[in-house]
Design an enzyme around this catalytic site. Sequence first.
Site, PDB file in Angstrom:
ATOM      1  N   ARG A  83       2.184-159.152 -40.058  1.00  0.00           N
ATOM      2  CA  ARG A  83       2.282-157.975 -40.927  1.00  0.00           C
ATOM      3  C   ARG A  83       1.135-156.989 -40.725  1.00  0.00           C
ATOM      4  O   ARG A  83       0.643-156.380 -41.675  1.00  0.00           O
ATOM      5  CB  ARG A  83       2.360-158.383 -42.397  1.00  0.00           C
ATOM      6  CG  ARG A  83       3.559-159.232 -42.755  1.00  0.00           C
ATOM      7  CD  ARG A  83       4.886-158.530 -42.464  1.00  0.00           C
ATOM      8  NE  ARG A  83       6.002-159.436 -42.718  1.00  0.00           N
ATOM      9  CZ  ARG A  83       6.553-160.226 -41.792  1.00  0.00           C
ATOM     10  NH1 ARG A  83       6.110-160.218 -40.542  1.00  0.00           N
ATOM     11  NH2 ARG A  83       7.551-161.030 -42.106  1.00  0.00           N
ATOM     12  N   SER A 102       8.443-156.553 -50.541  1.00  0.00           N
ATOM     13  CA  SER A 102       7.483-157.603 -50.891  1.00  0.00           C
ATOM     14  C   SER A 102       6.117-156.979 -51.140  1.00  0.00           C
ATOM     15  O   SER A 102       5.551-156.338 -50.261  1.00  0.00           O
ATOM     16  CB  SER A 102       7.387-158.641 -49.772  1.00  0.00           C
ATOM     17  OG  SER A 102       8.625-159.295 -49.595  1.00  0.00           O
ATOM     18  N   GLU A 144       0.852-155.932 -49.544  1.00  0.00           N
ATOM     19  CA  GLU A 144       1.473-155.496 -48.296  1.00  0.00           C
ATOM     20  C   GLU A 144       1.629-153.981 -48.222  1.00  0.00           C
ATOM     21  O   GLU A 144       1.374-153.388 -47.181  1.00  0.00           O
ATOM     22  CB  GLU A 144       2.824-156.184 -48.104  1.00  0.00           C
ATOM     23  CG  GLU A 144       3.470-155.853 -46.762  1.00  0.00           C
ATOM     24  CD  GLU A 144       4.640-156.749 -46.419  1.00  0.00           C
ATOM     25  OE1 GLU A 144       5.486-156.325 -45.624  1.00  0.00           O
ATOM     26  OE2 GLU A 144       4.699-157.878 -46.931  1.00  0.00           O
TER      27      GLU A 144
END
Length: 349
Positions: free
Chosen positions: A160, A237, A341
């Site tokens: 990520r 998320s 995130e």
Amino acid sequence: MLAEQVNLAGYTTLRLGGPARRFVEAATQDELIAAVRAADQRAEPLLVFGGGSNLVVSDEGFAGTVVHVATRGVEALPGGRVRVQAGEEWEPFVARCVEEGLAGVECLSGIPGRVGATPIQNVGAYGQEVSETITEVRVYDRATGETAALDPAACGFVYRGSVFKGSDRHVVLDVTFALDRAKESRPVRYAELAARLGTSVGGRVPLQDAREAVLELRRGKGMVLDPADPDTRSAGSFFTNPILEPAALADLERRVAERLGADVAFPRYPETGGRTKTSAAWLIDRAGFAKGHRRGPMRISTKHTLALTNPDGGRTEDLLALAREVRDGVRAVFGVELVNEPVLVGVSL
């Protein structure tokens, strides 16, 4: 297009954020580069974004130039490679690949946002990541004032993340993907998806079957944008899955046994360097934050523990209050620090 005092809430999936002092919509690469150069020459703050699906913008807005990337174009190259402009919407691009028999991004169906954001976040889901298929990212380098083509090694892809995340040096212009000409998907790696498809982990299925199964799973978790579903008014998320060093893993094992019992097992997935990835959603739920948990006008999605949603017209500070409550609660119970995130603009946790 140039405008002033444009409310950014209308450009983000969370429907949050105050006004941009200056707002430029760039429809071509030349316009994109020119807008960035002009802001740099004025030495003013700059925010470049596309679909707004991974942004949390402050209630005060942005006191500089916001460049909205709206470039378009998908170019087929030899050998299954495809060059895509940064402003192309990601989900229609994936749908096109599946329709044309190009495998490699089918498990990334239903993800909102634009192509230019995918290498920044190293977007991934259901066992696939864009870093597996990206062969080149063309950027405008604000430090040199030139364009450059970066190969995967130069992109520094990690879970990520990439060299682009947390840095504003590079502006993504286009992305080249190397896909497989195939009727079947790449091997299915994610157990939940494999079960939905009736195959084993490592099996292959028709491309369209893989795509439809992913969309079904994502819809069930409120992760496919739907104006009629308040649970999709999110940034996806909100926290990444923690990757733990051995000592942190041992501490988590001890805390789980003390709180939940010695026979309770938590999700764990081996990573490189002896580290272990665990599930942020599992930690959040077991720390006492169930689906639908509300703080003021904000709530955890009723479908997916990782999504923080804005169902009732709240403010960014309301969202951050909920995020801090969840983060601090998980830390207090399990000793694990959750990391956001989405990109935070003008705010922090």
